[in-house]
Scaffold this active site. Structure first.
Site, PDB file in Angstrom:
ATOM      1  CE1 TYR A   1      -3.895   8.456  19.883  1.00  0.00           C
ATOM      2  CE2 TYR A   1      -4.785  10.456  20.816  1.00  0.00           C
ATOM      3  CZ  TYR A   1      -3.780   9.952  20.009  1.00  0.00           C
ATOM      4  OH  TYR A   1      -3.066  10.554  18.973  1.00  0.00           O
TER       5      TYR A   1
ATOM      6  CB  SER B   1       3.150  13.166  22.558  1.00  0.00           C
ATOM      7  OG  SER B   1       2.372  13.326  23.374  1.00  0.00           O
TER       8      SER B   1
ATOM      9  CE  LYS C   1      -3.994  -2.292   2.454  1.00  0.00           C
ATOM     10  NZ  LYS C   1      -4.780  -2.014   3.648  1.00  0.00           N
TER      11      LYS C   1
ATOM     12  CE  LYS D   1      -0.441   9.276  20.739  1.00  0.00           C
ATOM     13  NZ  LYS D   1       0.849   9.003  19.841  1.00  0.00           N
TER      14      LYS D   1
END
Length: 285
Positions: free
Chosen positions: A147, A133, A38, A151
């Site tokens: 999520y 981050s 890809k 980070k």
């Protein structure tokens, strides 16, 4: 001399823009991608080495991968840990197995590739590690808590690592992008990235935020090409970074800048308002 960049997730979004920027400046790129088939046509050239890279690889596999990566051009000057994804939903809605997968991809895989690359970087006595981050590391946002937590973790270990690897001539930077106009929000529900709903949260900020993720796609304020330009300039000591002190954080986007300003104000207010509190808890010698 041209630099060699190792960029994970180099076939799309910010990773692709950074790869193209580096190539336009005469640098070479190792494009670390999950699906080499890809890779876009613009990366199929002699100064790009395409390597199959899977974030689920264990440490032994990562160690072998690092050897191949360094053999591609004989060195790596900038290690860009960019690949990752977001698992979205309120904290209560999050499922244990999906949360563990989110941390494995966003945090533990980054640790594994860093461990694999550092012996080679130490051997060459130089290198820059760019850990991606997010604005989400500056504050937890509704339906984005898991999520954001990944980070936060990246920020913590990167700050510690910066001091640890400095004696070897290696530096590191935490790149903190806000919302950029990439495919990151294109289909949040794809790939089980959206936690199942709990009816009690209907009409609350958690589900309002959840509904807005896909609506915000295409309206993000950040230009990925400009973000790539700043990242390249940071590594090259050029452009807006020429003669400027290199700090451990690289904020990108007006949204990140705004959140960072608010956070600094909140911290200043907390330390001032609670001064009597934090001073009261030490032993009275």
């Amino acid at each position: 001399m041209s630099r060699v960049w190792h960029i994970s997730g180099a076939n799309t979004g910010l990773g692709l823009e950074l790869a193209l920027k580096a190539l336009s400046e005469g640098d070479r790129v190792i494009a670390a991608v999950r699906s080499p088939a890809k890779v876009p046509e613009e990366l199929k050239r002699e100064d790009v080495k395409i390597l199959q890279f899977d974030l689920s690889q264990g440490q032994a596999e990562m160690d072998e991968y690092a050897k191949k990566a360094f053999e591609a051009f004989g060195k790596i000057d900038v290690l860009v840990n960019n690949a990752g994804y977001a698992y979205l939903g309120a904290v209560e809605e999050s499922e244990d197995s999906a949360t563990k997968t989110q941390f494995d991809v966003n945090v533990f895989a980054m640790l594994r590739i860093i461990r694999a690359m550092l012996p080679h970087l130490r051997s060459q006595g130089s290198g820059l590690i760019m850990n991606l981050s997010s604005v989400g590391a500056l504050g937890g946002f509704p339906s984005n808590g898991i999520y954001c937590a990944t980070k936060f973790a990246i920020e913590g270990f990167t700050q510690a690592m910066a001091a640890e690897i400095k004696p070897f001539g290696i530096s590191t930077v935490i790149v903190e992008p806000g919302y950029f106009r990439t495919a990151f929000l294109k289909d949040p529900a794809a790939g089980s990235n959206l936690a199942p709903t709990i009816a009690a949260y209907e009409g609350t900020i958690a589900h309002e935020a959840r509904a807005n993720f896909e609506k915000y796609n295409g309206r993000q304020p950040g230009d990925p090409k400009q973000a790539a330009n700043r990242m390249w300039e940071y590594a090259a000591d050029e452009g807006l970074f020429k003669g400027k002190e290199k700090l451990i954080r690289l904020p990108l986007g007006t949204d990140t800048g705004g959140v960072m300003k608010q956070l600094s104000e909140d911290l200043a207010k907390t330390v001032e308002l609670y001064e009597d509190v934090w001073k009261s808890t030490d032993f009275k010698e």
